[in-house]
Design a protein around this motif. Structure first.
Motif, PDB file in Angstrom:
ATOM      1  N   ARG A  36       0.835  -1.199   0.000  1.00  0.00           N
ATOM      2  CA  ARG A  36       0.000   0.000   0.000  1.00  0.00           C
ATOM      3  C   ARG A  36       0.872   1.252   0.000  1.00  0.00           C
ATOM      4  NH1 ARG A  36      -5.495   1.197   2.678  1.00  0.00           N
ATOM      5  NH2 ARG A  36      -5.465   3.438   2.717  1.00  0.00           N
ATOM      6  N   ALA A  42       2.127   2.067  -3.377  1.00  0.00           N
ATOM      7  CA  ALA A  42       1.141   2.607  -4.318  1.00  0.00           C
ATOM      8  C   ALA A  42       0.745   4.047  -4.013  1.00  0.00           C
ATOM      9  CB  ALA A  42      -0.107   1.722  -4.311  1.00  0.00           C
ATOM     10  N   TYR A  61       1.915   7.025  -6.313  1.00  0.00           N
ATOM     11  CA  TYR A  61       1.319   6.963  -7.644  1.00  0.00           C
ATOM     12  C   TYR A  61      -0.122   7.455  -7.630  1.00  0.00           C
ATOM     13  CZ  TYR A  61       5.247   3.895  -8.828  1.00  0.00           C
ATOM     14  OH  TYR A  61       6.492   3.374  -9.037  1.00  0.00           O
ATOM     15  N   GLN A 102      -5.251  -5.017  -6.167  1.00  0.00           N
ATOM     16  CA  GLN A 102      -4.044  -4.263  -6.507  1.00  0.00           C
ATOM     17  C   GLN A 102      -3.750  -4.334  -8.007  1.00  0.00           C
ATOM     18  OE1 GLN A 102      -1.319  -6.200  -3.887  1.00  0.00           O
ATOM     19  NE2 GLN A 102      -1.910  -4.956  -2.119  1.00  0.00           N
ATOM     20  N   LYS A 103      -3.939  -5.519  -8.584  1.00  0.00           N
ATOM     21  CA  LYS A 103      -3.682  -5.694 -10.018  1.00  0.00           C
ATOM     22  C   LYS A 103      -4.606  -4.793 -10.841  1.00  0.00           C
ATOM     23  CE  LYS A 103      -3.729  -9.085 -13.693  1.00  0.00           C
ATOM     24  NZ  LYS A 103      -4.638 -10.056 -14.235  1.00  0.00           N
ATOM     25  N   GLY A 159      -6.054  -2.099  -9.844  1.00  0.00           N
ATOM     26  CA  GLY A 159      -5.632  -0.720  -9.591  1.00  0.00           C
ATOM     27  C   GLY A 159      -4.450  -0.310 -10.453  1.00  0.00           C
ATOM     28  N   ARG A 160      -3.482  -1.207 -10.604  1.00  0.00           N
ATOM     29  CA  ARG A 160      -2.320  -0.905 -11.461  1.00  0.00           C
ATOM     30  C   ARG A 160      -2.753  -0.775 -12.914  1.00  0.00           C
ATOM     31  NH1 ARG A 160       0.011  -4.811  -7.988  1.00  0.00           N
ATOM     32  NH2 ARG A 160      -0.272  -6.434  -9.556  1.00  0.00           N
ATOM     33  N   GLU A 161      -3.620  -1.680 -13.371  1.00  0.00           N
ATOM     34  CA  GLU A 161      -4.085  -1.621 -14.761  1.00  0.00           C
ATOM     35  C   GLU A 161      -4.810  -0.307 -15.043  1.00  0.00           C
ATOM     36  OE1 GLU A 161      -6.522  -5.112 -15.077  1.00  0.00           O
ATOM     37  OE2 GLU A 161      -4.800  -6.458 -15.277  1.00  0.00           O
ATOM     38  N   SER A 211      -4.563   2.490 -13.452  1.00  0.00           N
ATOM     39  CA  SER A 211      -3.614   3.614 -13.370  1.00  0.00           C
ATOM     40  C   SER A 211      -2.833   3.771 -14.672  1.00  0.00           C
ATOM     41  CB  SER A 211      -2.617   3.395 -12.223  1.00  0.00           C
ATOM     42  OG  SER A 211      -3.269   3.399 -10.985  1.00  0.00           O
ATOM     43  N   ILE A 212      -2.310   2.672 -15.191  1.00  0.00           N
ATOM     44  CA  ILE A 212      -1.535   2.739 -16.430  1.00  0.00           C
ATOM     45  C   ILE A 212      -2.423   3.154 -17.596  1.00  0.00           C
ATOM     46  CG2 ILE A 212      -0.209   1.359 -18.103  1.00  0.00           C
ATOM     47  CD1 ILE A 212       1.341   2.140 -15.531  1.00  0.00           C
TER      48      ILE A 212
END
Length: 168
Positions: A54, A57, A60, A126-127, A129-131, A133-134
């Motif tokens: 956390r 992240a 970001y 989390q995965k 969230g990363r997707e 964000s990108i």
């Protein structure tokens, strides 16, 4: 009148203040135990990522503008299971874990499997969230990406101030 010998033999009822302090103490002890169990569980497998995921992240996410954060939150809600379903699955896992801990003999493999399933659910969050964000950064113009990079760099250079800084 009551007999002083009988009154002296009865244990005194704890005061309300004492009972409240006892309850708060118990709650704090449970929080510490929970933190220790969480730390141990997080450190057990290399595929879960480093501890403090956390914290990793936060810069970001914090560097996004408020409108971006809201839109990303809506995208994540659309891609992830409903909150009540997540909560129900977590509760079910916790109950199963309690049963395993109480069982004789203790089945460490089953306990580990239950924890692993719960951490996998968190990993899915989390995965996604990363997707998201990108995807959001990919959609930005060159100027907006530069502004995002500036905000992120500011947060990295001023870790104690990032919470006090107003969003652009």
């Amino acid at each position: 009148m009551s007999d002083p010998k009988i009154e002296a033999s009865k244990p005194a009822k704890p005061s309300k203040r004492f009972r409240i302090l006892l309850g708060v103490s118990l709650a704090l002890n449970l929080l510490v135990v929970g933190a220790v169990v969480g730390a141990i569980a997080k450190g057990g497998s290399s595929n879960r990522g480093p501890s403090g995921m956390r914290d990793a992240a936060l810069p970001y996410v914090g560097a996004f503008e408020r409108d971006d954060k809201r839109a990303m939150q809506q995208q994540m809600r659309a891609r992830l299971p409903k909150r009540k379903d997540i909560r129900a699955a977590l509760d079910k896992g916790y109950r199963e874990f309690v049963e395993v801990v109480r069982a004789e003999p203790f089945d460490a493999a089953k306990a580990a499997k239950i924890m692993e399933e719960q951490f996998e659910r968190a990993g899915q969050f989390q995965k996604v969230g990363r997707e998201v964000s990108i995807e959001r950064i990919s959609e930005m113009s060159v100027e907006k990406r530069a502004a995002y990079a500036d905000r992120l760099e500011y947060r990295l250079d001023n870790p104690r101030k990032h919470g006090k800084r107003k969003e652009r």
